[in-house]
Write a protein that holds these residues in place. Structure first.
Motif, PDB file in Angstrom:
ATOM      1  N   ILE A  12       1.119  -0.936  -0.063  1.00  0.00           N
ATOM      2  CA  ILE A  12      -0.142   0.192   0.044  1.00  0.00           C
ATOM      3  C   ILE A  12       1.124   1.296  -0.176  1.00  0.00           C
ATOM      4  CG2 ILE A  12      -1.490   1.098   0.907  1.00  0.00           C
ATOM      5  CD1 ILE A  12      -2.774  -1.328   1.922  1.00  0.00           C
ATOM      6  N   THR A  13       0.610   1.548  -1.222  1.00  0.00           N
ATOM      7  CA  THR A  13       1.508   3.530  -1.497  1.00  0.00           C
ATOM      8  C   THR A  13       0.978   4.490  -0.011  1.00  0.00           C
ATOM      9  OG1 THR A  13       1.995   2.758  -3.753  1.00  0.00           O
ATOM     10  CG2 THR A  13       2.044   5.282  -2.855  1.00  0.00           C
ATOM     11  N   TYR A  14       1.195   5.188   0.877  1.00  0.00           N
ATOM     12  CA  TYR A  14       1.088   5.882   1.174  1.00  0.00           C
ATOM     13  C   TYR A  14       1.102   7.194   1.596  1.00  0.00           C
ATOM     14  CZ  TYR A  14       3.889   4.018   4.784  1.00  0.00           C
ATOM     15  OH  TYR A  14       5.003   4.045   5.361  1.00  0.00           O
ATOM     16  N   THR A  15       0.987   8.252   1.925  1.00  0.00           N
ATOM     17  CA  THR A  15       1.878   9.091   2.532  1.00  0.00           C
ATOM     18  C   THR A  15       2.561   9.905   3.458  1.00  0.00           C
ATOM     19  OG1 THR A  15       1.136  11.036   0.412  1.00  0.00           O
ATOM     20  CG2 THR A  15       2.138  12.435   1.960  1.00  0.00           C
ATOM     21  N   LEU A  16       3.416   9.856   4.123  1.00  0.00           N
ATOM     22  CA  LEU A  16       3.326   9.893   5.559  1.00  0.00           C
ATOM     23  C   LEU A  16       3.470  11.267   6.066  1.00  0.00           C
ATOM     24  CD1 LEU A  16       4.418   7.874   7.955  1.00  0.00           C
ATOM     25  CD2 LEU A  16       6.770   8.993   7.752  1.00  0.00           C
ATOM     26  N   LYS A  17       2.438  11.441   7.457  1.00  0.00           N
ATOM     27  CA  LYS A  17       2.892  12.892   7.553  1.00  0.00           C
ATOM     28  C   LYS A  17       2.698  13.101   8.875  1.00  0.00           C
ATOM     29  CE  LYS A  17       0.183  15.220   4.216  1.00  0.00           C
ATOM     30  NZ  LYS A  17      -0.105  16.579   4.099  1.00  0.00           N
ATOM     31  N   ASP A  18       4.228  13.374   9.808  1.00  0.00           N
ATOM     32  CA  ASP A  18       4.213  14.120  11.433  1.00  0.00           C
ATOM     33  C   ASP A  18       3.293  14.552  12.224  1.00  0.00           C
ATOM     34  OD1 ASP A  18       5.404  14.122  13.889  1.00  0.00           O
ATOM     35  OD2 ASP A  18       7.734  14.793  13.115  1.00  0.00           O
ATOM     36  N   VAL A  19       2.621  14.274  12.359  1.00  0.00           N
ATOM     37  CA  VAL A  19       1.757  14.382  13.334  1.00  0.00           C
ATOM     38  C   VAL A  19       2.076  15.919  14.306  1.00  0.00           C
ATOM     39  CG1 VAL A  19       2.003  13.621  15.709  1.00  0.00           C
ATOM     40  CG2 VAL A  19      -0.462  14.913  15.494  1.00  0.00           C
ATOM     41  N   ASP A  20       3.523  15.861  14.260  1.00  0.00           N
ATOM     42  CA  ASP A  20       4.279  16.732  15.359  1.00  0.00           C
ATOM     43  C   ASP A  20       4.390  18.255  14.708  1.00  0.00           C
ATOM     44  OD1 ASP A  20       3.903  15.304  17.692  1.00  0.00           O
ATOM     45  OD2 ASP A  20       5.193  14.686  17.595  1.00  0.00           O
ATOM     46  N   ALA A  21       4.615  17.628  13.384  1.00  0.00           N
ATOM     47  CA  ALA A  21       4.979  19.209  12.427  1.00  0.00           C
ATOM     48  C   ALA A  21       3.823  20.648  11.789  1.00  0.00           C
ATOM     49  CB  ALA A  21       5.753  18.102  11.301  1.00  0.00           C
ATOM     50  N   ASP A  22       2.647  19.362  12.482  1.00  0.00           N
ATOM     51  CA  ASP A  22       1.719  19.750  12.145  1.00  0.00           C
ATOM     52  C   ASP A  22       0.378  20.371  12.739  1.00  0.00           C
ATOM     53  OD1 ASP A  22      -1.132  20.748  10.979  1.00  0.00           O
ATOM     54  OD2 ASP A  22      -0.213  20.046   8.636  1.00  0.00           O
ATOM     55  N   GLU A  23      -0.183  21.389  13.658  1.00  0.00           N
ATOM     56  CA  GLU A  23      -0.279  21.911  14.543  1.00  0.00           C
ATOM     57  C   GLU A  23      -1.680  21.752  14.027  1.00  0.00           C
ATOM     58  OE1 GLU A  23      -0.149  23.568  17.428  1.00  0.00           O
ATOM     59  OE2 GLU A  23       2.203  23.244  16.974  1.00  0.00           O
ATOM     60  N   ASN A  24      -2.285  21.711  12.771  1.00  0.00           N
ATOM     61  CA  ASN A  24      -4.143  21.367  12.693  1.00  0.00           C
ATOM     62  C   ASN A  24      -4.197  19.549  12.663  1.00  0.00           C
ATOM     63  OD1 ASN A  24      -5.041  23.643  11.877  1.00  0.00           O
ATOM     64  ND2 ASN A  24      -4.417  23.487  10.075  1.00  0.00           N
ATOM     65  N   LEU A  25      -3.213  18.869  12.589  1.00  0.00           N
ATOM     66  CA  LEU A  25      -2.875  17.713  12.420  1.00  0.00           C
ATOM     67  C   LEU A  25      -2.683  17.587  14.021  1.00  0.00           C
ATOM     68  CD1 LEU A  25      -1.225  16.459   9.506  1.00  0.00           C
ATOM     69  CD2 LEU A  25      -3.032  15.944   9.573  1.00  0.00           C
ATOM     70  N   LYS A  26      -1.944  17.991  14.774  1.00  0.00           N
ATOM     71  CA  LYS A  26      -1.830  17.263  15.961  1.00  0.00           C
ATOM     72  C   LYS A  26      -3.017  18.136  16.947  1.00  0.00           C
ATOM     73  CE  LYS A  26       2.250  18.758  19.244  1.00  0.00           C
ATOM     74  NZ  LYS A  26       3.319  19.668  19.004  1.00  0.00           N
ATOM     75  N   LYS A  27      -4.024  18.894  16.886  1.00  0.00           N
ATOM     76  CA  LYS A  27      -5.477  19.114  17.564  1.00  0.00           C
ATOM     77  C   LYS A  27      -6.106  17.746  17.117  1.00  0.00           C
ATOM     78  CE  LYS A  27      -4.643  23.980  17.181  1.00  0.00           C
ATOM     79  NZ  LYS A  27      -5.160  25.730  16.391  1.00  0.00           N
ATOM     80  N   LEU A  28      -6.327  17.173  15.485  1.00  0.00           N
ATOM     81  CA  LEU A  28      -6.923  16.331  15.409  1.00  0.00           C
ATOM     82  C   LEU A  28      -6.166  14.859  16.376  1.00  0.00           C
ATOM     83  CD1 LEU A  28      -7.394  17.609  12.154  1.00  0.00           C
ATOM     84  CD2 LEU A  28      -9.331  17.646  13.670  1.00  0.00           C
TER      85      LEU A  28
END
Length: 73
Positions: free
Chosen positions: A26-42
């Motif tokens: 499965i191909t995916y994009t990796l996003k660091d939750v700690d590098a993005d305030e919106n992702l961190k909140k969610l």
């Protein structure tokens, strides 16, 4: 957009989720939750989180069984 895996460095559940996705091809994009305030909140207490086109498919401990049910593998 496709699959996005929200994770955090040093998270063993995140590493296991990555390994499972890769083992299934499965191909995916990796996003660091700690590098993005919106992702961190969610998602800060929910990682790893697998999104498909912005919709949460899985979170927490990933297993092949749970992944298969969501993706009909």
């Amino acid at each position: 957009m496709g699959f996005v895996l929200i994770s955090r460095k040093g998270c063993h559940l995140c590493e296991e989720a990555e390994a499972l996705l890769e083992a299934q091809g499965i191909t995916y994009t990796l996003k660091d939750v700690d590098a993005d305030e919106n992702l961190k909140k969610l998602y800060t207490f929910r990682v790893p989180v697998l999104l498909w086109e912005g919709t949460v498919l899985l979170e927490g401990k990933f297993t092949l069984e749970r992944l298969s049910k969501k993706l009909l593998l």
